[in-house]
Motif scaffolding. Structure first.
Motif, short mmCIF file in Angstrom:
data_model
loop_
_atom_site.label_atom_id
_atom_site.label_comp_id
_atom_site.label_asym_id
_atom_site.label_seq_id
_atom_site.Cartn_x
_atom_site.Cartn_y
_atom_site.Cartn_z
N SER A 30 0.84 -1.19 0.00
CA SER A 30 0.00 0.00 0.00
C SER A 30 0.88 1.25 0.00
O SER A 30 1.89 1.32 0.69
CB SER A 30 -0.90 0.00 1.23
N SER A 32 -0.27 4.18 0.94
CA SER A 32 -0.78 5.17 1.88
C SER A 32 0.19 5.34 3.04
O SER A 32 0.99 4.47 3.35
CB SER A 32 -2.15 4.75 2.41
N SER A 34 -0.68 5.74 6.17
CA SER A 34 -1.17 5.21 7.44
C SER A 34 -0.80 3.74 7.55
O SER A 34 -1.19 2.92 6.74
CB SER A 34 -2.68 5.38 7.53
N VAL A 35 -0.02 3.44 8.56
CA VAL A 35 0.42 2.08 8.82
C VAL A 35 -0.33 1.60 10.06
O VAL A 35 -0.45 2.32 11.04
CB VAL A 35 1.94 2.04 9.05
N ALA A 36 -0.82 0.38 10.00
CA ALA A 36 -1.56 -0.17 11.14
C ALA A 36 -0.59 -0.43 12.29
O ALA A 36 0.42 -1.11 12.13
CB ALA A 36 -2.26 -1.45 10.75
N LYS A 37 -0.91 0.11 13.43
CA LYS A 37 -0.08 -0.05 14.62
C LYS A 37 -0.84 -0.91 15.62
O LYS A 37 -2.05 -1.10 15.50
CB LYS A 37 0.22 1.32 15.22
N PRO A 38 -0.16 -1.46 16.63
CA PRO A 38 -0.86 -2.26 17.64
C PRO A 38 -2.00 -1.51 18.32
O PRO A 38 -3.00 -2.10 18.69
CB PRO A 38 0.24 -2.62 18.63
N ASP A 40 -4.03 0.46 16.92
CA ASP A 40 -5.18 0.42 16.02
C ASP A 40 -5.97 -0.88 16.19
O ASP A 40 -7.17 -0.91 15.96
CB ASP A 40 -4.74 0.57 14.57
N TRP A 41 -5.29 -1.95 16.55
CA TRP A 41 -5.92 -3.25 16.71
C TRP A 41 -6.52 -3.43 18.11
O TRP A 41 -7.27 -4.38 18.34
CB TRP A 41 -4.92 -4.37 16.45
N ILE A 44 -10.38 -3.88 18.48
CA ILE A 44 -10.85 -5.14 17.88
C ILE A 44 -10.51 -6.30 18.79
O ILE A 44 -11.34 -7.18 19.04
CB ILE A 44 -10.22 -5.32 16.48
#
Length: 96
Positions: A30, A32, A34-38, A40-41, A44
């Motif tokens: 990707s 973009s 924006s990188v998914a970080k812990p 962010d999870w 969930i």
């Protein structure tokens, strides 16, 4: 050499090689920023762990076992019905 003979001869090497080649292309990444970080999870994971408990695990296992028992009885009943029907056709009469 035919395709099935080459697969038989070389096994899964062509498939694994193709997957490695596709995974190595940076195009699939990707672009973009924006990188998914812990962090962010975290919502969930919190929601999922709130739903899982000993009672839900036991319930799932009990449901799977009861469904398996039902399928086994259906399998046996189906085989019995087919055997009865086939023997009726062979002998010319129905017997149980």
């Amino acid at each position: 050499m035919k395709l099935y003979q080459s697969i038989k001869r070389f096994g899964t090497v062509p498939v694994a090689t193709g997957l490695c080649v596709l995974a190595s292309f940076p195009v699939w990444a990707s672009e973009s920023s924006s990188v998914a970080k812990p962090a962010d999870w975290a919502p969930i994971i919190t929601a999922m762990t709130a739903q899982i408990s000993v009672s839900t695990v036991v319930g799932v296992i009990a449901s799977a076992i009861s469904a398996g028992i039902g399928l086994v009885f259906m399998w046996w009943g189906g085989r019995k019905a087919v055997r009865t029907l086939m023997s009726a056709f062979r002998k010319g009469k129905v017997s149980m």
